[in-house]
Structure formats: structure tokens, C-alpha cells
Design an enzyme around this catalytic site. Structure first.
Site, PDB file in Angstrom:
ATOM      1  N   ASP A 119      26.212  29.419  39.519  1.00 56.74           N
ATOM      2  CA  ASP A 119      27.625  29.680  39.791  1.00 56.74           C
ATOM      3  C   ASP A 119      27.952  29.355  41.255  1.00 56.74           C
ATOM      4  O   ASP A 119      27.166  29.696  42.143  1.00 56.74           O
ATOM      5  CB  ASP A 119      27.941  31.167  39.555  1.00 56.74           C
ATOM      6  CG  ASP A 119      27.960  31.521  38.071  1.00 56.74           C
ATOM      7  OD1 ASP A 119      27.483  30.712  37.263  1.00 56.74           O
ATOM      8  OD2 ASP A 119      28.455  32.598  37.736  1.00 56.74           O
ATOM      9  N   SER A 150      36.425  42.162  37.966  1.00 56.39           N
ATOM     10  CA  SER A 150      35.740  43.139  38.812  1.00 56.39           C
ATOM     11  C   SER A 150      35.859  42.831  40.302  1.00 56.39           C
ATOM     12  O   SER A 150      35.402  43.597  41.133  1.00 56.39           O
ATOM     13  CB  SER A 150      34.253  43.205  38.425  1.00 56.39           C
ATOM     14  OG  SER A 150      33.703  41.897  38.423  1.00 56.39           O
ATOM     15  N   ARG A 180      34.340  45.526  42.767  1.00 59.50           N
ATOM     16  CA  ARG A 180      34.009  45.166  44.147  1.00 59.50           C
ATOM     17  C   ARG A 180      35.041  45.618  45.175  1.00 59.50           C
ATOM     18  O   ARG A 180      34.828  45.436  46.374  1.00 59.50           O
ATOM     19  CB  ARG A 180      33.759  43.670  44.246  1.00 59.50           C
ATOM     20  CG  ARG A 180      32.605  43.265  43.351  1.00 59.50           C
ATOM     21  CD  ARG A 180      31.962  41.963  43.704  1.00 59.50           C
ATOM     22  NE  ARG A 180      30.759  41.802  42.896  1.00 59.50           N
ATOM     23  CZ  ARG A 180      30.719  41.243  41.687  1.00 59.50           C
ATOM     24  NH1 ARG A 180      31.823  40.767  41.143  1.00 59.50           N
ATOM     25  NH2 ARG A 180      29.594  41.166  41.011  1.00 59.50           N
ATOM     26  N   TRP A 216      34.908  34.608  39.310  1.00 60.27           N
ATOM     27  CA  TRP A 216      34.713  36.053  39.182  1.00 60.27           C
ATOM     28  C   TRP A 216      34.515  36.811  40.477  1.00 60.27           C
ATOM     29  O   TRP A 216      34.577  38.036  40.488  1.00 60.27           O
ATOM     30  CB  TRP A 216      33.596  36.362  38.199  1.00 60.27           C
ATOM     31  CG  TRP A 216      32.264  35.728  38.442  1.00 60.27           C
ATOM     32  CD1 TRP A 216      31.807  34.569  37.878  1.00 60.27           C
ATOM     33  CD2 TRP A 216      31.194  36.205  39.261  1.00 60.27           C
ATOM     34  NE1 TRP A 216      30.527  34.301  38.316  1.00 60.27           N
ATOM     35  CE2 TRP A 216      30.134  35.287  39.157  1.00 60.27           C
ATOM     36  CE3 TRP A 216      31.036  37.336  40.075  1.00 60.27           C
ATOM     37  CZ2 TRP A 216      28.917  35.449  39.835  1.00 60.27           C
ATOM     38  CZ3 TRP A 216      29.833  37.497  40.755  1.00 60.27           C
ATOM     39  CH2 TRP A 216      28.792  36.556  40.626  1.00 60.27           C
ATOM     40  N   ASP A 218      22.768  27.743  35.613  1.00 63.14           N
ATOM     41  CA  ASP A 218      23.680  28.861  35.901  1.00 63.14           C
ATOM     42  C   ASP A 218      23.823  29.087  37.407  1.00 63.14           C
ATOM     43  O   ASP A 218      23.842  30.215  37.878  1.00 63.14           O
ATOM     44  CB  ASP A 218      23.222  30.154  35.211  1.00 63.14           C
ATOM     45  CG  ASP A 218      24.250  31.277  35.365  1.00 63.14           C
ATOM     46  OD1 ASP A 218      25.455  30.968  35.406  1.00 63.14           O
ATOM     47  OD2 ASP A 218      23.855  32.453  35.466  1.00 63.14           O
TER      48      ASP A 218
HETATM   49 CA    CA Z   1      27.212  32.409  35.404  1.00 63.25          CA
END
Ligand code: CA
Ligand code: CA
Length: 580
Positions: A320, A177, A133, A258, A318
Site C-alpha cells: 500500500d 478509521s 486514528r 485509508w 500488498d
Molecule cells: Ca492493503
């Protein structure tokens, strides 16, 4: 000391005007990045992450005359998703590419200056394509993280490696990343790999040497450390062991940080989002599972958690919570906003974390009816949580539910922008849902640790993506622009009353920030899944974006992936300016 003074003096010259000196990037320059128009020194176009430029040379009246100035191909056989935000400093553009590559070009002509291709081992385990990124700049270094969980610092002029540090073991599922964040003379990075049961954390290093300063795990129960004279010293447990996690599950708890963090010098806090608790099957881990699916505010001086705000306690979808926390002023106070994967938009006090406002920014949310502003907690719809597999008919598959948003989120990694001029956030949203169910699972190092199955589905025939102008005070959507494919690139807002964003269909678009009226578009030849930037050089305003379709949608998008499988991969930077 003398050198430091000189560097900051030259830094000031660069901020106020143009300079031919090869000056190092200083902390003062980075803190001023959002205001300095002749450079882009940080991911987010400033530590607060507002992605707002005060430039007005390109505006609603003349943006139709924007034409390509140059384009640059990443070349090679390696394409896939290009999610990188370019940096511009001292006549150079630095841009990362898929497979942990980085390039430096002359920012005016696009001439290649150097490239660095990180040598990746065969066994890397990136969850969501081989993306990167972006980089960070500090002194004469350009620093970026790699898919095998390393950090590499290169000389800005030559591309020579100055230092390289290992974050963790890629064979255990760690990868990296995000663009690193520079704050208060520290290099702050997180980790990816929540789907492999690794441990989310934020690390602070000396950007000049790569030496560790502190490490702060964001899964409750893990010890933080600081490093003094090369020695590791305990720096307090994160939370209380077993308070919100049963048994040993915190030892493989996920919550990876992340996406890159943001920083606000007025609070001294760095804001990192955390991913899902591992595994996805929530029935295995009753409790809130701190500090997963949260914004975690870390005092950069002490390396301790100042506050956390959790958006999806005991997450089972999920969802996030990594999406960027952008600080801004509202009602005379410094606030922070995040558009979460779970479909709600949140405004919190940037200093204390207290919830000030929360409202949906997508049309369909099945898992909760709303957010209680008093307690800060969601009002769950219990029957819409994926079922416990041990209670299913054969003990192997729990009750299947249809959930919206899908786990790819009402918004994913693509960063939104905030315009202090309009007072609006520009949110790249997606309308989609998923069938999801739980399965039994046990942790095994380096293996996917989900305990769930899923299929993503569109909710509407005519669109998935929707660029939305969101009022953080009223919760109203002021305008929206629908898009057939899911939006996966970020946004740029300018004082020229423009909002720039790219779409997977390949267009970079400029629209009126107040009305959403489309004013300009350009076909870049591949899908755009990266955020645009702007700067000025030689009296002209430039706009740049990376083009190259890929990322999580083609890999995990289920029925949506089938809908967009005609899109071609690529890998290039496009730069625009006004026709003369
Ligand atoms: Ca996840
Ligand atoms: Ca700047």
C-alpha cells in the site's frame, strides 16, 4: 460575515497568547497549527504533517524530569488497538478510541467532560483491528470517521451529534478509521477496505453540514463528481478507462485511501496515499493499475487529480502507498517525502510530483534493486514476484517467494516526523519479510478479495523495529535505535532537540534528535501504537500519548505475532509535564 470576522479575530488571540473565550476553530488557525504551540488542531500537528513542535521548554537538558500529569482510561470491555492522536483546543483534549469511541477531557486535569460511543452494527469489516486514528476540529465541531463507514460531527462542548453522514455500505467492505483532514474550508476523508475490492476515493464535504462538495475516485476509469445546489454533476473521469487495468478489474480495484491525507497551502494540493490494487494476485491485472500504491495530489478547489506518483506499479506484494506525504523545504524548493511500505524513501516535488530522490530505509529489499531517478520507476527483480497460480503445478497455487519487506511494510500507518531544525526525518521502520504466494480468486461483494496467502517472518533474532533518523538529501541513516517488537506508533520531533516515540513494549521514549541517545522513558502499562503530541498550557509544556496494544501486527503478523503475544491490551491516555 460579522461572526466570521469575530471568530478569526479570537482565533488570532488564541494563536498569539492564551484566551478563555470558547472560540471556534477557523481555517486560519488550522493553517497556523504547526506554529501555534498552545493547541493541536490537526492530525499531523499541522496540515503538512511534519509532527514538529517549536516548543523548547522540555529539552535534552531537562527531559529526564518528565513525570505523569494525568492518565485517563477509555474503560469498558473494549480494548484492542489504540492508534489515535489526541487533539487539544480551548482547554479540552479530544481523543478517539477503539470501536469508534471518542472522549473529551479537561486538558489540564484529565477530568472527563463527555464521551460518545458510536453504535456499530454486527457486520463491520475492518481489515486491521477496530482502530481509529483521530478526529478533526472545525468551528465548534469535532469530527471523526467510524468503522461502519460513517462520519460523525459532535459539539465540542457537549458531545451532542450535530450531523452524521454515511460514506458507503459497510456490508460491501467499506470502513473508515483515519483522522479527517481540514483544508481550505473542506473536510477531506478517504475510505478503507482495499482487501474487499471496494473503490478508493477522496471525498470533500462542508465540515459544518457534512454535505458533499466533490468526490474523486482514485481507481482509473471511475467518474468524479461535484455537487452543485444538491445536484450531482460529472467532474471528469479519473484517468482513462482500461488504460492501465484490463477488463472489468478496475470495477473492484481497491486502492483505498485509508490513512489520512496532508495538505500544503502553498500548492493548494491535498496529498492522499492509495493502497494496493485488488486483488493481491498481480497476474490477474497486467498493467500499472493506476492510481494504486501512489501519492495522489488533488487540487482541492476543482477536486481533480493534479499529479500522481506511483511507487509500486502492478503491485504484487500488498505494498500500500498510503503512508503520509509530508511537505518540507529542501534545496530551496517545496518537496514532499514518504517512507513507503515497499522499503524505499521517496522525495518528490510537492507541486509537480517529479521524483527528486529515492533510497532504501530498510536493510533488506527483495522485490526491486532500486528506483530509477530518471523514469521514477522501480527496477524489478522479476523472479521475486509471487508466481502466477495458473502456471503452478496444479493451477491452484503459484510459485512461493520470500519477499522483504513484508506486506506490513518497511513502515506502516505509524506517522514519521520531520525536524526543520535537524533537517532529518524520524522514521519508525521495521525489518521483516514474508513467504507469499498467489491463488485463484473471483470478486464477491463483502468477501476478502486477496488471491494470495502469506506468512510474515522476522529477519533478525534481536530486533524487528528500528527508529531511524534519515537524511532526505543524502539518503543516509544518521542514527538508529533497534527495538525488539515491530514499531507501530508514530513520532514527534521538537525544537527542544527531542524525538518522542512509543514502543509495543509499553514505553514512551524521548531521545536526542541529533544523536539518538536515549534520555527518558516511561512505562504506560500497555503497548503504544499511536503518535505522541505536545502543547503548552499555563506556561507548562505537556506531552501526551495514547497507550493500548493492538492493530494489524497481532492479527496478521504470522510468526512475528507469536513473538509479541505476551503484550497486554489496554486503552488510556497518558499526559506528562516537567516535575516542579
Ligand atoms: Ca492493503
Ligand atoms: Ca498548534
Amino acid at each position: 460575515m460579522k461572526r466570521k470576522l469575530l471568530a478569526s479575530t479570537i482565533g488570532m488571540a488564541l494563536i498569539t497568547g492564551s484566551s478563555a473565550f470558547a472560540a471556534g476553530v477557523t481555517d486560519a488557525m488550522i493553517e497556523n497549527d504547526a506554529k501555534s504551540t498552545n493547541d493541536v488542531l490537526s492530525w499531523g500537528m499541522g496540515q503538512q504533517g511534519q509532527r514538529f513542535s517549536p516548543l523548547t521548554k522540555v529539552n535534552t537538558g531537562n527531559v529526564a524530569k518528565l513525570v505523569p500529569a494525568w492518565s485517563f482510561s477509555f474503560g469498558g470491555e473494549k480494548q484492542r488497538g489504540q492508534e489515535s492522536q489526541p487533539l487539544i483546543h480551548n482547554g479540552k483534549m479530544f481523543v478517539t478510541a477503539s470501536y469508534s469511541r471518542i472522549y473529551a477531557m479537561d486538558s489540564k486535569s484529565g477530568k472527563k467532560l463527555w464521551k460518545y460511543e458510536h453504535r456499530l452494527p454486527d457486520g463491520i469489516m475492518p481489515c486491521c483491528d477496530v482502530i481509529n486514528r483521530g478526529a478533526a476540529l472545525y468551528d465548534n465541531l469535532v469530527i471523526f470517521a467510524t468503522l461502519d463507514a460513517q462520519i460523525v460531527a459532535l459539539n465540542q462542548d457537549t458531545g451532542a451529534v450535530v450531523w452524521k453522514e454515511k460514506i458507503d455500505d459497510y456490508a460491501a467492505g467499506y470502513s473508515a478509521s483515519a483522522a479527517p483532514l481540514i483544508a481550505g474550508g473542506l473536510l477531506l476523508t478517504g475510505v478503507s477496505g482495499g482487501e474487499f475490492g471496494v473503490i478508493g476515493r477522496v471525498e470533500a464535504r462542508d465540515p459544518k453540514t457534512g454535505k458533499m462538495v466533490w468526490i474523486r475516485p482514485v481507481v482509473e476509469g471511475h467518474m468524479g463528481y461535484k455537487y452543485e445546489n444538491g445536484k450531482q454533476v460529472e467532474n471528469g473521469i479519473s484517468g482513462t478507462t482500461n488504460k492501465t487495468w484490463p477488463g472489468d478489474l478496475w470495477k473492484s480495484g481497491g486502492a483505498t485511501t485509508w490513512l489520512g491525507g496532508t495538505y500544503d497551502p502553498s500548492t493548494g494540493l491535498a496529498y492522499f496515499g492509495t493502497g494496493n490494487p485488488a486483488p493481491w494476485n498481480s497476474h490477474l491485472r497486467p498493467g500499472d493499475n493506476l492510481f494504486s500504491t501512489s501519492t495522489v495530489a488533488i487540487d482541492i478547489k476543482s477536486g481533480k487529480i493534479a499529479w500522481h506518483y506511483q511507487r509500486t506499479p502492478n503491485d504484487g506484494w500488498d505494498y500500500d502507498g498510503v503512508n503520509e506525504f509530508i511537505t518540507f523545504d529542501m534545496n530551496g524548493k517545496r518537496m514532499g517525502a514518504a517512507a513507503d511500505r515497499n522499503g524505499f524513501f521517496y522525495v518528490n516535488d510537492a507541486k509537480t510530483g517529479k521524483l527528486e530522490n529515492a533510497f532504501p530505509f530498510v536493510n533488506k529489499i527483495t522485490w526491486a534493486t532500486g528506483i530509477d531517478l530518471k523514469t521514477g520507476r522501480p527496477n524489478y527483480v522479476p523472479e521475486n514476484r509471487p508466481g502466477d497460480p495458473t502456471k503452478g503445478p496444479d493451477g491452484k497455487k503459484g510459485n512461493v517467494v520470500f519477499s522483504a519487506p513484508s506486506f506490513l511494510g518497511g513502515k506502516n500507518q505509524m506517522p514519521m516526523a520531520y525536524s526543520p531544525k535537524t533537517g532529518l526525518f524520524y522514521v519508525p521502520a521495521n525489518e521483516w519479510g514474508m513467504e507469499i504466494w498467489n491463488e485463484p480468486v473471483t470478486y464477491k461483494k463483502g468477501a476478502a478479495y486477496l488471491g494470495a496467502g502469506f506468512t510474515i517472518k522476522p529477519l533478525n533474532d534481536d530486533y524487528i523495529g528500528a527508529m531511524r533518523a534519515v537524511d532526505p538529501k543524502s539518503g543516509k541513516i544518521v542514527w538508529e535505535l533497534k527495538n525488539n517488537a515491530p514499531l507501530w506508533g508514530g513520532v514527534l520531533a521538537t525544537a527542544g532537540d527531542l524525538v518522542f516515540y512509543g514502543v509495543p513494549e509499553g514505553y514512551l521514549k524521548a531521545v536526542d534528535a541529533k544523536s539518538g541517545k536515549e534520555l527518558w522513558q516511561f512505562q504506560t502499562g500497555s503497548g503504544i501504537v499511536a503518535p505522541p503530541v505536545t502543547w503548552e498550557e499555563g506556561g507548562e509544556q505537556y506531552v501526551a500519548v495514547v497507550s493500548g496494544w493492538g492493530g494489524a501486527v497481532p492479527l496478521w503478523g504470522g510468526e512475528v505475532a507469536k513473538k509479541v503475544n505476551f503484550l497486554e491490551q489496554g486503552g488510556s491516555v497518558w499526559v506528562f509535564k516537567l516535575a516542579k
